[in-house]
Structure formats: C-alpha cells, structure tokens
Enzyme design. Structure first.
Site, PDB file in Angstrom:
ATOM      1  N   SER A 149       0.789  -1.220   0.000  1.00 42.06           N
ATOM      2  CA  SER A 149       0.000   0.000   0.000  1.00 42.06           C
ATOM      3  C   SER A 149       0.826   1.277   0.000  1.00 42.06           C
ATOM      4  O   SER A 149       0.332   2.331  -0.376  1.00 42.06           O
ATOM      5  CB  SER A 149      -0.920   0.001   1.215  1.00 42.06           C
ATOM      6  OG  SER A 149      -0.158  -0.118   2.395  1.00 42.06           O
ATOM      7  N   LYS A 164     -12.085  -0.650   1.201  1.00 43.67           N
ATOM      8  CA  LYS A 164     -11.303   0.235   0.328  1.00 43.67           C
ATOM      9  C   LYS A 164     -12.055   0.377  -1.004  1.00 43.67           C
ATOM     10  O   LYS A 164     -13.041   1.108  -1.066  1.00 43.67           O
ATOM     11  CB  LYS A 164      -9.877  -0.312   0.179  1.00 43.67           C
ATOM     12  CG  LYS A 164      -9.156  -0.387   1.542  1.00 43.67           C
ATOM     13  CD  LYS A 164      -7.690  -0.674   1.411  1.00 43.67           C
ATOM     14  CE  LYS A 164      -7.051  -1.101   2.725  1.00 43.67           C
ATOM     15  NZ  LYS A 164      -7.077  -0.078   3.773  1.00 43.67           N
ATOM     16  N   HIS A 211      -5.539  -3.940  -1.063  1.00 45.88           N
ATOM     17  CA  HIS A 211      -5.461  -2.802  -1.997  1.00 45.88           C
ATOM     18  C   HIS A 211      -5.595  -3.237  -3.451  1.00 45.88           C
ATOM     19  O   HIS A 211      -5.643  -2.388  -4.340  1.00 45.88           O
ATOM     20  CB  HIS A 211      -4.146  -2.037  -1.813  1.00 45.88           C
ATOM     21  CG  HIS A 211      -4.140  -1.152  -0.614  1.00 45.88           C
ATOM     22  ND1 HIS A 211      -4.569   0.156  -0.652  1.00 45.88           N
ATOM     23  CD2 HIS A 211      -3.785  -1.394   0.664  1.00 45.88           C
ATOM     24  CE1 HIS A 211      -4.461   0.693   0.550  1.00 45.88           C
ATOM     25  NE2 HIS A 211      -3.991  -0.231   1.371  1.00 45.88           N
TER      26      HIS A 211
END
Ligand SMILES: Cc1ncc(COP(=O)(O)O)c(C=O)c1O
Length: 401
Positions: free
Chosen positions: A191, A254, A225
């Site tokens: 990330s 996310k 992610h």
C-alpha cells in the site's frame, strides 16, 4: 492511572511530535459535496473549506453509489443498526450469509468468511492456521496486520525476506526444516508504494517446496489494496498475475467502499476459521447494513458499470503518473492507483503536503517508520470518482510547489 504514568505517556507522545510524525491531528470531515461541472466530489472539512481527496482508499468511489447506500439503508431498517452479538451466539443475519456466498462466487472459491476488518481477518487467520509445527515466511514490507498476526501466531520458525526478493525467499524455504506446515505470506499490493507481489512466481516456489512438508506450503495473500483496483475485472493481483493463492484475504473497506474484511478459500479453511479464529469467534461482525452494502458493491464491480469505473480509474491513474514524470518529479512505475511522489526528505515532504492543502488538495506524506528511511513520499491515491480536471488540478499545484 497515576500522575506518573500520565506524565510518562505525555513524554511518549511528545517524542512522536518531535519526530514530526504525529497522526492524531485528524482532519474532520463535516460534509461530502457532490460532483459539480468538470469537478468530482469534494470533502468539506471543519475549517470550512472544500478539498479534493487524494488520500482515500475508495478506488472506485462506491461509498456513495446509490445502490450501495440503498442496500445499507434497507438492511438497517430491517435488522437494526448493529449485529447484537458475535456470529455464533446470535449475530448472523441472512445478509452476512448472502455476502459470503457472493464473495466466494466472485473469487471462484468454495467458501468465504467475513470479519469485522481485513486487519482482524489476517490476524485471526494466521493465528488459526499456525500450529506449533508451522513456519511463516513473510515479505519485509508486509502490512502491519501481518507483522502483528505473526507475533500472535507464534510460529515455530519465522523468516522475513527482503521486499519482493524471490532468491532470498527460495533460500528461506530451503532453510526451513523440522516443521509440518509452511505459510508464505505477502501483501498482494503493497500500500505504500503501489507495487505488487509476483504472485505467479510465489505460487510456483510454494509448489516446488510443497512435497517437503506434510501439510505442504500455502501461499496466503492479503490483497486489500488489489481487489477492485487491479485486473481486467477488478479481481486484484491474482487476476493481474493470472494465478491463485491458497488463502486470499481482502477488505470491504477500500475499493468496495464499505467496511469489513474477508477470507476466501476451501470449505475446510473457512470451517476452521469459524471455529478457531479469535477475531471471528470473540468479536462482533460487520453490521447487517454493511453486509448488504458490501454485496451491492460487489454486484456493481462485477457489472458493465464496474468495468467502466475500472477503465476511468486506469485512465486517471495514468494521467497522474505521466503528469508527475512530465514535471521532472520521481514516481514508481506501475498500474495501481496508489501513485507515490518520491521526495526522499521528511521536511520537504511536509512542506509539499502543506502546499497541496493550501491549494485545496488532501494528500498524505509518509516518513520512516511507515516507509524505509530516505524513501519519504507523498502517497497519492486515485479514484474512479476523480475527473480529468481533478487530476489536472493536482498537477498544477505540484507545478507551483
Ligand atoms: C495490506 C492491508 N491489509 C489490511 C489492511 C486493513 O484493512 P481494514 O481497514 O479492512 O482492517 C490494510 C489497510 O491499510 C492494508 O493495506
């Protein structure tokens, strides 16, 4: 608490302030302003100003998608706002079950299990899978949840290899003996940098060593992610690398725009996690509303509309990466919407973050220990809700810095 302890805590916080890495002065969002003209949505902060968010994980902008918000609202009206108990006591609703079925189907796996966060999914999974005869091998830049998960799991052998270094990983696997079970653990997308693990090569290495251990070698990937941000259909790093992991963990919080985490894999794996993962057994699940919203978000991602969102995400990401390079600034190559502006100096990074904020742009500066020393950066995060004009605004602000 004694006054002396209070004093000691104050000194610890003071040390953080002195390092210039304080995180507790959190911007307070008081409203979300919808897209207007050529500009995408803005955040209204408690200083009364509107900001372009370039530091959110909502890669597809689904948190405000009407179908997602509607699903949450409907489920909340039906079941109430909270789960009321942990799952096995009385906290499972039809929404939780339907979400797990949808996630298993989306990733083409036999089963799925939802946790309150990806953090607790990773910690609970590592604890449940680790026996006294288990070794864990982990990339040095893995997320904090993997690092703390390994601490809780207490494997018989723990090895950390340099970031993405397959030779060192192979050497660590060669050196691993006297255990029954090996877990190779990696982030899918890292990330802080937006780079990703070469999952195909990792899976091949795991397969090559599999016969040496009675329970084999399993590749566990945290693609929090990656899912919804990478791959032709948003199935993440596995799709990009055209391979599969034995255990896949990801977040609902996310790209999918909701909250919570999940694991997909075999039915035996999911059964074991429901029985023994401490963060599942002893902790409340996500709310029924969140479960319904997350299922609606997967439905959007898995549709033509999702493909269009992914295409815009790619276009805006390329616009930012190419624009940064054209300004003569340093970034890292890649396709992921995490676009780092590599600054390599803590004070300069802080000044740049302030400059961007003065220009109505929220971006996050990262310094050691979040990134390695000397690799200070501003992490830009692109979203499908950004417009061409939004990214141009960021580049203009950088040009005047
Ligand atoms: C790789 C990775 N795993 C897990 C998490 C935590 O996700 P959640 O907020 O769902 O706990 C993050 C978030 O930063 C992450 O980057």
């Amino acid at each position: 608490m004694t006054a002396r302890l209070d004093e000691a805590l104050r000194a610890q916080v003071g040390a953080v302030d002195e390092r210039g890495t304080a995180k507790r002065h959190e911007p307070v969002v008081v409203d979300l302003l919808p897209a207007k003209g050529p500009k995408g949505p803005r955040l209204l902060l408690d200083d009364g100003r509107a900001y372009l968010r370039m530091n959110g994980n909502g890669y597809l902008g689904l948190a405000t998608h009407p179908a997602v918000v509607w699903a949450e609202e409907q489920a909340t009206r039906r079941y109430g706002s909270g789960p009321g108990a942990v799952r096995f006591i009385s906290g499972t609703t039809r929404e939780h079950v339907a979400l797990e079925e949808r996630l298993a189907a989306f990733h083409d796996r036999p089963a799925a299990i939802v946790f309150s966060a990806a953090y607790s999914a990773v910690v609970g999974t590592l604890a449940a899978l680790t026996t006294p005869a288990t070794a864990i091998v982990s990339d040095e830049l893995n997320h904090n949840c993997i690092i703390n998960g390994m601490r809780l799991a207490q494997p018989a052998r723990k090895a950390v290899y340099p970031h993405l270094d397959l030779e060192r990983l192979a050497a660590e696997l060669d050196a691993t003996t006297g255990v029954d079970r090996v877990l190779v653990v990696t982030d899918g997308v890292f990330s802080m940098r937006g780079d990703h693990a070469p999952l195909r090569e990792l899976a091949e290495l795991a397969a090559a060593h599999d016969h040496r251990f009675s329970d084999g070698v399993t590749l566990l990937v945290d693609d929090s992610h990656g899912v919804g941000a990478l791959g032709e259909t948003g199935r993440g790093t596995e799709e990009l690398c055209n391979t599969r992991s034995g255990v896949l963990v990801a977040t609902l919080g996310k790209a999918l725009g909701v909250n919570g985490g999940y694991v997909v894999g075999s039915s035996a794996l999911v059964d074991l996690l429901r029985e023994t993962a401490p963060t599942y057994v002893y902790s409340n699940p996500i709310t029924p509303g969140e479960a319904a919203a997350a299922r609606a978000a997967v439905d959007v991602l898995d549709s033509e509309e999702g493909s269009a969102l992914l295409a815009n995400l790619q276009a805006r990401t390329s616009q930012l990466r190419e624009g940064i390079t054209a300004l003569g600034l340093e970034t890292l190559p890649g396709r992921h919407p995490v676009v780092p502006l590599v600054v390599r100096d803590t004070a300069r990074t802080r000044r740049l973050v302030t400059h961007l904020r003065d220009h109505g742009i929220l971006a996050t500066g990262l310094a050691y220990p979040v990134v390695p020393r000397g690799e200070d950066e501003i992490r830009f995060q692109v979203s499908a809700s950004h417009t061409e004009a939004d990214i141009a605004e960021v580049l203009e602000a950088l040009a005047t810095a």
